[in-house]
Design a protein around this motif. Sequence first.
Motif, PDB file in Angstrom:
ATOM      1  N   LEU A   1      44.228  -7.255 -22.679  1.00  0.00           N
ATOM      2  CA  LEU A   1      44.800  -7.263 -21.347  1.00  0.00           C
ATOM      3  C   LEU A   1      44.783  -8.693 -20.850  1.00  0.00           C
ATOM      4  O   LEU A   1      43.726  -9.320 -20.809  1.00  0.00           O
ATOM      5  CB  LEU A   1      43.970  -6.368 -20.424  1.00  0.00           C
ATOM      6  N   SER A   2      45.939  -9.211 -20.491  1.00  0.00           N
ATOM      7  CA  SER A   2      46.020 -10.586 -20.017  1.00  0.00           C
ATOM      8  C   SER A   2      46.627 -10.609 -18.628  1.00  0.00           C
ATOM      9  O   SER A   2      47.719 -10.086 -18.408  1.00  0.00           O
ATOM     10  CB  SER A   2      46.867 -11.429 -20.976  1.00  0.00           C
ATOM     11  N   ILE A   3      45.902 -11.188 -17.688  1.00  0.00           N
ATOM     12  CA  ILE A   3      46.382 -11.328 -16.317  1.00  0.00           C
ATOM     13  C   ILE A   3      47.164 -12.633 -16.233  1.00  0.00           C
ATOM     14  O   ILE A   3      46.688 -13.670 -16.694  1.00  0.00           O
ATOM     15  CB  ILE A   3      45.199 -11.353 -15.334  1.00  0.00           C
TER      16      ILE A   3
ATOM     17  N   ALA B   1      55.390 -12.186 -13.327  1.00  0.00           N
ATOM     18  CA  ALA B   1      53.986 -12.545 -13.127  1.00  0.00           C
ATOM     19  C   ALA B   1      53.504 -12.067 -11.766  1.00  0.00           C
ATOM     20  O   ALA B   1      52.421 -11.470 -11.658  1.00  0.00           O
ATOM     21  CB  ALA B   1      53.808 -14.056 -13.250  1.00  0.00           C
ATOM     22  N   LYS B   2      54.281 -12.295 -10.731  1.00  0.00           N
ATOM     23  CA  LYS B   2      53.880 -11.897  -9.383  1.00  0.00           C
ATOM     24  C   LYS B   2      53.759 -10.380  -9.265  1.00  0.00           C
ATOM     25  O   LYS B   2      52.831  -9.877  -8.623  1.00  0.00           O
ATOM     26  CB  LYS B   2      54.843 -12.463  -8.355  1.00  0.00           C
ATOM     27  N   GLN B   3      54.659  -9.636  -9.901  1.00  0.00           N
ATOM     28  CA  GLN B   3      54.560  -8.173  -9.885  1.00  0.00           C
ATOM     29  C   GLN B   3      53.288  -7.712 -10.588  1.00  0.00           C
ATOM     30  O   GLN B   3      52.597  -6.806 -10.111  1.00  0.00           O
ATOM     31  CB  GLN B   3      55.788  -7.545 -10.540  1.00  0.00           C
ATOM     32  N   SER B   4      52.971  -8.321 -11.716  1.00  0.00           N
ATOM     33  CA  SER B   4      51.754  -7.959 -12.452  1.00  0.00           C
ATOM     34  C   SER B   4      50.506  -8.267 -11.626  1.00  0.00           C
ATOM     35  O   SER B   4      49.577  -7.461 -11.560  1.00  0.00           O
ATOM     36  CB  SER B   4      51.672  -8.708 -13.780  1.00  0.00           C
ATOM     37  N   ILE B   5      50.484  -9.424 -10.993  1.00  0.00           N
ATOM     38  CA  ILE B   5      49.332  -9.815 -10.179  1.00  0.00           C
ATOM     39  C   ILE B   5      49.138  -8.834  -9.025  1.00  0.00           C
ATOM     40  O   ILE B   5      48.012  -8.422  -8.732  1.00  0.00           O
ATOM     41  CB  ILE B   5      49.486 -11.265  -9.671  1.00  0.00           C
ATOM     42  N   GLU B   6      50.234  -8.442  -8.376  1.00  0.00           N
ATOM     43  CA  GLU B   6      50.133  -7.462  -7.285  1.00  0.00           C
ATOM     44  C   GLU B   6      49.552  -6.146  -7.793  1.00  0.00           C
ATOM     45  O   GLU B   6      48.708  -5.537  -7.129  1.00  0.00           O
ATOM     46  CB  GLU B   6      51.506  -7.231  -6.652  1.00  0.00           C
ATOM     47  N   LEU B   7      49.975  -5.714  -8.963  1.00  0.00           N
ATOM     48  CA  LEU B   7      49.464  -4.477  -9.542  1.00  0.00           C
ATOM     49  C   LEU B   7      47.964  -4.594  -9.846  1.00  0.00           C
ATOM     50  O   LEU B   7      47.188  -3.685  -9.530  1.00  0.00           O
ATOM     51  CB  LEU B   7      50.239  -4.118 -10.811  1.00  0.00           C
ATOM     52  N   TYR B   8      47.535  -5.708 -10.436  1.00  0.00           N
ATOM     53  CA  TYR B   8      46.113  -5.925 -10.712  1.00  0.00           C
ATOM     54  C   TYR B   8      45.303  -5.910  -9.417  1.00  0.00           C
ATOM     55  O   TYR B   8      44.212  -5.345  -9.361  1.00  0.00           O
ATOM     56  CB  TYR B   8      45.878  -7.234 -11.464  1.00  0.00           C
ATOM     57  N   GLN B   9      45.835  -6.530  -8.362  1.00  0.00           N
ATOM     58  CA  GLN B   9      45.121  -6.558  -7.093  1.00  0.00           C
ATOM     59  C   GLN B   9      44.993  -5.150  -6.497  1.00  0.00           C
ATOM     60  O   GLN B   9      43.965  -4.804  -5.922  1.00  0.00           O
ATOM     61  CB  GLN B   9      45.811  -7.518  -6.117  1.00  0.00           C
ATOM     62  N   GLU B  10      46.027  -4.323  -6.648  1.00  0.00           N
ATOM     63  CA  GLU B  10      45.960  -2.930  -6.193  1.00  0.00           C
ATOM     64  C   GLU B  10      44.893  -2.162  -6.966  1.00  0.00           C
ATOM     65  O   GLU B  10      44.122  -1.390  -6.378  1.00  0.00           O
ATOM     66  CB  GLU B  10      47.310  -2.241  -6.373  1.00  0.00           C
TER      67      GLU B  10
END
Length: 80
Positions: free
Chosen positions: A3-5, A61-70
């Motif tokens: 898993l890579s953020i 990248a921004k969509q992935s980061i938002e998902l990780y933060q959720e």
Amino acid sequence: MCLSIPSQVVAVDHERQSVTVDTLGVRREVSSHLMTEPLAIGDYVLIHIGFVMNKIDKEDAKQSIELYQEIVAKLDGESR
């Protein structure tokens, strides 16, 4: 499975072939030896065991980061 953020490049050191990245507020230096294309401040990258593996699209990248933060917020809520 790995898993890579997405991490944002905040500094580039051409001499050492490394970049400093910000991953959800944590900064660290990683190697860019495996990259064939140049990296610039503001680029988003994926990292594996201390090496930049590839550059990714800013919107992805921004969509992935938002998902990780959720996910983190939900896990924090469940642990309380």
